[in-house]
Design a protein around this motif. Structure first.
Motif, short mmCIF file in Angstrom:
data_model
loop_
_atom_site.label_atom_id
_atom_site.label_comp_id
_atom_site.label_asym_id
_atom_site.label_seq_id
_atom_site.Cartn_x
_atom_site.Cartn_y
_atom_site.Cartn_z
N MET A 33 85.44 41.27 -31.10
CA MET A 33 84.38 41.51 -30.11
C MET A 33 82.99 41.26 -30.69
N ILE A 34 82.75 41.71 -31.92
CA ILE A 34 81.44 41.46 -32.54
C ILE A 34 81.20 39.95 -32.66
N SER A 35 82.21 39.23 -33.09
CA SER A 35 82.10 37.78 -33.19
C SER A 35 81.75 37.14 -31.84
N LYS A 36 82.39 37.62 -30.79
CA LYS A 36 82.15 37.08 -29.44
C LYS A 36 80.76 37.46 -28.93
N TYR A 37 80.35 38.70 -29.17
CA TYR A 37 79.00 39.12 -28.75
C TYR A 37 77.93 38.28 -29.46
N VAL A 38 78.14 37.99 -30.73
CA VAL A 38 77.16 37.19 -31.48
C VAL A 38 77.14 35.76 -30.97
N ALA A 39 78.31 35.17 -30.74
CA ALA A 39 78.37 33.79 -30.24
C ALA A 39 77.66 33.68 -28.89
N GLY A 40 77.94 34.63 -28.01
CA GLY A 40 77.18 34.79 -26.77
C GLY A 40 77.28 33.69 -25.73
N ARG A 41 78.26 32.78 -25.85
CA ARG A 41 78.43 31.78 -24.80
C ARG A 41 78.99 32.48 -23.56
N GLU A 42 78.86 31.87 -22.41
CA GLU A 42 79.33 32.51 -21.18
C GLU A 42 80.81 32.88 -21.27
N LYS A 43 81.63 31.98 -21.84
CA LYS A 43 83.06 32.28 -21.96
C LYS A 43 83.30 33.46 -22.90
N ASP A 44 82.45 33.63 -23.92
CA ASP A 44 82.58 34.77 -24.84
C ASP A 44 82.25 36.07 -24.12
N LEU A 45 81.20 36.05 -23.32
CA LEU A 45 80.77 37.27 -22.62
C LEU A 45 81.70 37.62 -21.47
N THR A 46 82.33 36.63 -20.85
CA THR A 46 83.37 36.89 -19.85
C THR A 46 84.54 37.61 -20.53
N PHE A 47 84.89 37.15 -21.73
CA PHE A 47 85.96 37.76 -22.51
C PHE A 47 85.60 39.21 -22.87
N THR A 48 84.38 39.45 -23.39
CA THR A 48 84.02 40.82 -23.80
C THR A 48 84.04 41.77 -22.61
N ARG A 49 83.55 41.30 -21.46
CA ARG A 49 83.56 42.17 -20.27
C ARG A 49 84.98 42.54 -19.89
N ALA A 50 85.90 41.58 -19.96
CA ALA A 50 87.29 41.85 -19.60
C ALA A 50 87.93 42.84 -20.58
N VAL A 51 87.67 42.66 -21.87
CA VAL A 51 88.24 43.57 -22.87
C VAL A 51 87.73 45.00 -22.63
N VAL A 52 86.44 45.14 -22.39
CA VAL A 52 85.87 46.47 -22.13
C VAL A 52 86.45 47.04 -20.84
N ARG A 53 86.48 46.25 -19.78
CA ARG A 53 86.99 46.70 -18.48
C ARG A 53 88.43 47.22 -18.59
N HIS A 54 89.22 46.60 -19.44
CA HIS A 54 90.62 47.01 -19.60
C HIS A 54 90.81 48.11 -20.65
N GLY A 55 89.71 48.57 -21.23
CA GLY A 55 89.79 49.69 -22.17
C GLY A 55 90.46 49.36 -23.49
N LEU A 56 90.33 48.11 -23.95
CA LEU A 56 91.01 47.69 -25.17
C LEU A 56 90.18 47.87 -26.43
N CYS A 57 88.95 48.38 -26.28
CA CYS A 57 88.10 48.64 -27.44
C CYS A 57 87.28 49.90 -27.20
N ASP A 58 86.66 50.36 -28.26
CA ASP A 58 85.91 51.61 -28.23
C ASP A 58 84.44 51.33 -28.54
N GLU A 59 83.55 51.86 -27.73
CA GLU A 59 82.12 51.61 -27.89
C GLU A 59 81.59 52.11 -29.24
#
Length: 178
Positions: free
Chosen positions: A119-145
């Motif tokens: 997730m950190i790698s994806k947040y740093v990359a910050g492309r739209e596809k990366d941020l779509t991925f991070t939103r989905a992971v958070v929405r599904h509860g697969l990581c901890d803030e």
């Protein structure tokens, strides 16, 4: 991509590079920790792979198994060979890699980024596809803030990038709570 498809790519990349350990750094690394990850988190039909014991062989993966290759045309998914310097990751990420090694990989070990490092790698990359991925992971509860914030502290970043990543994390979790 499914877990079985990732295992197939690992097998093929191991054969092409004559390497038995490959790091999976892209979004499909989620399949190491979550073999049945929600479909919206595994939309990509590519896996980003680094031959960890001989990183210079990344170009063999690209050439033989990459986008537009006969492999891609035959199976509908492909591998991107990437250089070890490509992802921005928190310190200690190697100690948290999640292993895929079973009869489907035929002796090849896939070492997948742990979800918070990914997730950190994806947040740093910050492309739209990366941020779509991070939103989905958070929405599904697969990581901890809290864990994400700890990993961010352990990541070397310019101050303005760190602030941007903090805002992205905050926004994803705010949306989840809404």
């Amino acid at each position: 991509m499914t877990r079985e498809q990732l295992e197939h790519l690992l097998r093929a990349a191991g054969a092409v590079t004559d390497q038995d350990r490959l790091v999976v750094i892209g979004s499909q690394a989620i399949l190491g920790q979550f073999p049945m990850a929600p479909p919206e988190t595994r939309q990509s039909m590519e896996a980003d792979l680094i031959p960890i014991d001989d990183p210079e062989k990344w170009n063999l993966i690209d050439g033989v198994l990459g986008e537009g290759s006969p492999f891609h045309e035959t199976f509908g998914y492909y591998a991107d060979g990437v250089e070890a310097s490509t992802p921005v990751l928190p310190e200690g990420w190697k100690s948290r890699l999640v292993e895929i090694s079973n009869e489907n990989t035929r002796g090849i070990t896939g070492l997948c980024l742990e979800i918070h490092d990914l997730m950190i790698s994806k947040y740093v990359a910050g492309r739209e596809k990366d941020l779509t991925f991070t939103r989905a992971v958070v929405r599904h509860g697969l990581c901890d803030e809290t864990t994400l914030r700890e990993r961010l502290r352990d990541t070397v970043l310019a101050p303005e990038i760190r602030q941007l990543v903090e805002a992205r994390i905050r926004g994803d979790f705010r949306s989840r709570r809404a």
